[in-house]
Design a protein around this motif. Structure first.
Motif, PDB file in Angstrom:
ATOM      1  N   GLY A  79       0.811  -1.206   0.000  1.00 44.68           N
ATOM      2  CA  GLY A  79       0.000   0.000   0.000  1.00 44.68           C
ATOM      3  C   GLY A  79       0.842   1.252   0.000  1.00 44.68           C
ATOM      4  N   LEU A  80       1.897   1.252   0.786  1.00 42.44           N
ATOM      5  CA  LEU A  80       2.768   2.416   0.868  1.00 42.44           C
ATOM      6  C   LEU A  80       3.542   2.605  -0.430  1.00 42.44           C
ATOM      7  CD1 LEU A  80       3.651   4.691   2.707  1.00 42.44           C
ATOM      8  CD2 LEU A  80       5.398   3.182   3.665  1.00 42.44           C
ATOM      9  N   THR A  81       4.011   1.501  -0.996  1.00 43.41           N
ATOM     10  CA  THR A  81       4.731   1.575  -2.267  1.00 43.41           C
ATOM     11  C   THR A  81       3.830   2.130  -3.371  1.00 43.41           C
ATOM     12  OG1 THR A  81       6.152  -0.302  -1.662  1.00 43.41           O
ATOM     13  CG2 THR A  81       5.973   0.220  -3.997  1.00 43.41           C
ATOM     14  N   ALA A  82       2.571   1.693  -3.385  1.00 47.26           N
ATOM     15  CA  ALA A  82       1.630   2.182  -4.400  1.00 47.26           C
ATOM     16  C   ALA A  82       1.359   3.672  -4.218  1.00 47.26           C
ATOM     17  CB  ALA A  82       0.328   1.391  -4.317  1.00 47.26           C
ATOM     18  N   LEU A  83       1.214   4.119  -2.967  1.00 48.44           N
ATOM     19  CA  LEU A  83       0.962   5.527  -2.699  1.00 48.44           C
ATOM     20  C   LEU A  83       2.138   6.387  -3.154  1.00 48.44           C
ATOM     21  CD1 LEU A  83      -0.734   7.796  -1.384  1.00 48.44           C
ATOM     22  CD2 LEU A  83       0.409   7.242   0.792  1.00 48.44           C
ATOM     23  N   VAL A  84       3.351   5.964  -2.819  1.00 50.30           N
ATOM     24  CA  VAL A  84       4.542   6.714  -3.214  1.00 50.30           C
ATOM     25  C   VAL A  84       4.661   6.767  -4.726  1.00 50.30           C
ATOM     26  CG1 VAL A  84       7.067   6.706  -3.175  1.00 50.30           C
ATOM     27  CG2 VAL A  84       5.791   6.293  -1.065  1.00 50.30           C
ATOM     28  N   GLY A  85       4.393   5.639  -5.386  1.00 51.31           N
ATOM     29  CA  GLY A  85       4.460   5.625  -6.844  1.00 51.31           C
ATOM     30  C   GLY A  85       3.443   6.560  -7.475  1.00 51.31           C
ATOM     31  N   GLU A  86       2.229   6.540  -6.954  1.00 52.29           N
ATOM     32  CA  GLU A  86       1.167   7.421  -7.470  1.00 52.29           C
ATOM     33  C   GLU A  86       1.548   8.887  -7.338  1.00 52.29           C
ATOM     34  OE1 GLU A  86      -3.200   8.996  -5.990  1.00 52.29           O
ATOM     35  OE2 GLU A  86      -2.566   6.976  -5.412  1.00 52.29           O
TER      36      GLU A  86
END
Length: 289
Positions: free
Chosen positions: A196-203
């Motif tokens: 979830g955190l990786t996806a947020l940072v990528g977004e």
């Protein structure tokens, strides 16, 4: 559909660290020729680290593991501080296993009951990714109607960077935003590989150039207390002190409260906002809107 390389996040971090350095910074002689890339070239990093250019290229592509001695050398070559060094080692470890996606986080019941009791103080509960898990009516009146935000997008940092109205509330937006990025960096170090955190940072890295720059930077000191200056469309400028309290039952949940010094215009503004929250059909509110 191609699968993601196991060390992609490590490779992206190496790229951003390389891009912020210049040959002069690392003691390389200036060639006098125009440079086609921002920062150091891959071959320059490889030269300084004592590895082949092909090996370093594959590291940035996220397709090969990296040994601890090479990581330690890259820390020195890329001039990483202690927090960035820890982050680099955490990213290197991510490719060794596939992290499991966590269940959707729910607010702890005791925090929910406490929110209901706080009628004169804006308060909200932030979760493990700074997701907004719960809020009281005064926080909604101060920031935004969180009920109207889809649950999957109800994240404090996402709103701060992607929602214009939320962003415009802050007179010192850049200071607040950089602090939030720093807090995310600390969370990433504590929970390496969290999907979830990786996806947020990528977004957010794709959506906002400031986020992308600050995520790769050295500003890593997150805050637990501070002062926010808001420009509220109904009650004007508010200077509010904020503090965060950790939930004992779930330390990843933080109760954030905002207060104003009694007798100040900011305190009067909060009281006015609270009165409108208690009586949403107040004629004074209609006249000000």
């Amino acid at each position: 559909m191609h699968s993601k390389a196991p060390w992609t996040d490590l490779g992206e971090f190496l790229k951003t660290c390389r891009a912020r350095l210049s040959p002069r910074t690392v003691g390389l002689p200036a060639s006098g020729m125009p440079r086609r890339v921002t920062g150091l070239r891959r071959e320059e990093v490889a030269q300084l680290a004592g590895i082949s250019t092909d090996c370093y290229t594959r590291l940035e592509q996220g397709r090969v593991p990296v040994s601890r001695p090479v990581l330690a050398t890259l820390v020195r070559v890329l001039h990483l501080d202690d927090a960035e060094r820890d982050h680099l080692f955490e990213l290197a470890a991510q490719g060794d296993c596939v992290p499991r996606r966590r269940q959707t986080q729910k607010v702890q019941p005791q925090l929910g009951r406490l929110l209901d009791e706080l009628t004169a103080t804006p308060a909200l509960v932030l979760g493990r990714h700074m997701d907004i898990l719960a809020w009281n009516s005064l926080a909604a009146a101060l920031f935004t109607d969180f009920d109207r935000v889809p649950e999957k997008r109800r994240n404090y940092v996402r709103l701060l960077f992607t929602e214009a109205a939320f962003r415009d509330l802050y007179l010192d937006w850049r200071t607040v935003a950089r602090s939030c990025v720093a807090q995310l960096r600390l969370l990433a170090a504590q929970c390496p590989g969290d999907p979830g955190l990786t996806a947020l940072v990528g977004e957010l890295s794709v959506a906002d150039a400031d986020f992308r720059q600050w995520w790769a930077g050295r500003h890593l000191a997150g805050l637990r207390v501070g002062t926010k200056r808001l420009r509220h469309p109904a009650v004007g400028v508010l200077t509010l002190d904020w503090d965060s309290l950790t939930c004992s039952a779930d330390p990843t949940q933080q109760l954030v409260i905002l207060t104003a010094e009694p007798g100040t215009p900011s305190h009067d503004g909060l009281c006015l906002l609270a009165s409108w929250t208690a009586d949403p059909y107040s004629p004074e509110r209609d006249a000000t809107a």
